[in-house]
Design an enzyme around this catalytic site. Sequence first.
Site, PDB file in Angstrom:
ATOM      1  N   GLY A  46      40.339  47.034  43.944  1.00 43.45           N
ATOM      2  CA  GLY A  46      41.581  46.965  44.714  1.00 43.45           C
ATOM      3  C   GLY A  46      41.259  46.292  46.026  1.00 43.45           C
ATOM      4  O   GLY A  46      40.686  45.207  46.042  1.00 43.45           O
ATOM      5  N   GLU A  47      41.544  46.972  47.105  1.00 42.92           N
ATOM      6  CA  GLU A  47      41.227  46.429  48.427  1.00 42.92           C
ATOM      7  C   GLU A  47      40.463  47.517  49.163  1.00 42.92           C
ATOM      8  O   GLU A  47      40.997  48.590  49.427  1.00 42.92           O
ATOM      9  CB  GLU A  47      42.510  46.033  49.153  1.00 42.92           C
ATOM     10  CG  GLU A  47      42.325  44.866  50.111  1.00 42.92           C
ATOM     11  CD  GLU A  47      41.534  45.250  51.332  1.00 42.92           C
ATOM     12  OE1 GLU A  47      40.644  44.479  51.743  1.00 42.92           O
ATOM     13  OE2 GLU A  47      41.790  46.339  51.888  1.00 42.92           O
ATOM     14  N   SER A  48      39.198  47.221  49.463  1.00 47.08           N
ATOM     15  CA  SER A  48      38.321  48.311  49.884  1.00 47.08           C
ATOM     16  C   SER A  48      38.717  48.910  51.231  1.00 47.08           C
ATOM     17  O   SER A  48      38.543  50.109  51.439  1.00 47.08           O
ATOM     18  CB  SER A  48      36.861  47.851  49.901  1.00 47.08           C
ATOM     19  OG  SER A  48      36.701  46.709  50.689  1.00 47.08           O
ATOM     20  N   CYS A  78      33.982  46.755  41.803  1.00 45.65           N
ATOM     21  CA  CYS A  78      34.476  45.804  42.808  1.00 45.65           C
ATOM     22  C   CYS A  78      34.743  46.512  44.134  1.00 45.65           C
ATOM     23  O   CYS A  78      33.792  46.937  44.780  1.00 45.65           O
ATOM     24  CB  CYS A  78      35.686  45.061  42.247  1.00 45.65           C
ATOM     25  SG  CYS A  78      35.920  43.472  43.055  1.00 45.65           S
ATOM     26  N   ARG A 105      31.108  41.673  51.001  1.00 42.59           N
ATOM     27  CA  ARG A 105      32.468  41.574  50.432  1.00 42.59           C
ATOM     28  C   ARG A 105      32.861  40.118  50.249  1.00 42.59           C
ATOM     29  O   ARG A 105      32.426  39.246  50.980  1.00 42.59           O
ATOM     30  CB  ARG A 105      33.477  42.225  51.379  1.00 42.59           C
ATOM     31  CG  ARG A 105      33.350  43.708  51.458  1.00 42.59           C
ATOM     32  CD  ARG A 105      34.382  44.249  52.426  1.00 42.59           C
ATOM     33  NE  ARG A 105      35.743  44.026  51.946  1.00 42.59           N
ATOM     34  CZ  ARG A 105      36.827  44.089  52.720  1.00 42.59           C
ATOM     35  NH1 ARG A 105      36.703  44.351  53.992  1.00 42.59           N
ATOM     36  NH2 ARG A 105      38.008  43.885  52.205  1.00 42.59           N
ATOM     37  N   ARG A 135      37.748  38.088  43.589  1.00 40.30           N
ATOM     38  CA  ARG A 135      37.386  38.248  45.021  1.00 40.30           C
ATOM     39  C   ARG A 135      36.267  39.275  45.173  1.00 40.30           C
ATOM     40  O   ARG A 135      36.365  40.246  45.931  1.00 40.30           O
ATOM     41  CB  ARG A 135      38.600  38.666  45.832  1.00 40.30           C
ATOM     42  CG  ARG A 135      39.064  37.558  46.756  1.00 40.30           C
ATOM     43  CD  ARG A 135      40.139  38.009  47.709  1.00 40.30           C
ATOM     44  NE  ARG A 135      39.781  37.659  49.080  1.00 40.30           N
ATOM     45  CZ  ARG A 135      40.121  38.356  50.140  1.00 40.30           C
ATOM     46  NH1 ARG A 135      40.827  39.439  50.034  1.00 40.30           N
ATOM     47  NH2 ARG A 135      39.756  37.953  51.326  1.00 40.30           N
ATOM     48  N   HIS A 171      35.030  43.460  36.744  1.00 39.38           N
ATOM     49  CA  HIS A 171      36.073  44.389  36.298  1.00 39.38           C
ATOM     50  C   HIS A 171      36.001  44.640  34.790  1.00 39.38           C
ATOM     51  O   HIS A 171      36.765  44.045  34.027  1.00 39.38           O
ATOM     52  CB  HIS A 171      37.456  43.817  36.630  1.00 39.38           C
ATOM     53  CG  HIS A 171      37.777  43.833  38.083  1.00 39.38           C
ATOM     54  ND1 HIS A 171      38.357  44.913  38.715  1.00 39.38           N
ATOM     55  CD2 HIS A 171      37.592  42.898  39.032  1.00 39.38           C
ATOM     56  CE1 HIS A 171      38.518  44.648  39.995  1.00 39.38           C
ATOM     57  NE2 HIS A 171      38.053  43.423  40.220  1.00 39.38           N
ATOM     58  N   GLU A 173      37.218  46.999  33.254  1.00 38.98           N
ATOM     59  CA  GLU A 173      38.500  47.595  32.823  1.00 38.98           C
ATOM     60  C   GLU A 173      39.548  46.525  32.512  1.00 38.98           C
ATOM     61  O   GLU A 173      40.607  46.832  31.985  1.00 38.98           O
ATOM     62  CB  GLU A 173      39.007  48.590  33.880  1.00 38.98           C
ATOM     63  CG  GLU A 173      39.659  47.999  35.122  1.00 38.98           C
ATOM     64  CD  GLU A 173      38.684  47.371  36.124  1.00 38.98           C
ATOM     65  OE1 GLU A 173      37.473  47.291  35.837  1.00 38.98           O
ATOM     66  OE2 GLU A 173      39.161  46.942  37.195  1.00 38.98           O
TER      67      GLU A 173
END
Length: 205
Positions: A46-48, A78, A105, A135, A171, A173
């Site tokens: 997601g967005e860390s 990620c 990152r 990303r 990823h 998943e």
Amino acid sequence: MRIGVIALQGGFAEHISMLSRCGADAHPVRLPSQIDGLDGIVIPGGESTALRILMTEYGLIDPLRDLINGGLPVLGTCAGMVLLAQEQADPGRSGPGMMDIEVDRNAFGRQAESFESELSIPALGDRPFPGVFVRAPIVRAIGDGVQILCQLPGGTIVAVQQENRLACSFHPELTNDLRFHKYFLSFNQGDAIAKGSYRRSRCAA
Ligand code: GLN
């Protein structure tokens, strides 16, 4: 096997679906009370920064760190890997330190530089694993107890394991390949790791 997936932001639904396909009893986790009695936990991509803020606000970081340090199996993908990291390249943004790795990152550049690549992951067998990098971060440095599971052809580290802790830049998943999640679930059978001092009863409230 009860696996919790941190469900505050990012790709938690895909992990729940993948774990269910592997035969696990996977649940979304948003509150500290929901991490009691789990056999494993997943921190999704997601967005860390958003994930870190939400996990802090929901009071998840400290109890999770204690359980993971006690041996609870954890998978971070990620942004989830960034959350597990000891330290990041961004000054002043040290990670919660649940794993002895340092990450960079967005190491491959912007969203448009996202890519797919076949990966060699010996722990999963000879067949290449489909790597989906969005990303993505990379692992810049590892501590003594950390094992490298996957490197890109140039040597960049993209998957690591430290006993009960598993982390990857990509990823799994978002693929149809269940092997990475099955490898994670095998931690509970005790054949992939030394499980340290973890006891299921430690999680019971
Ligand atoms: N770039 C994101 C971050 O550092 C991670 C991206 C992802 O999880 N797909 O937070």
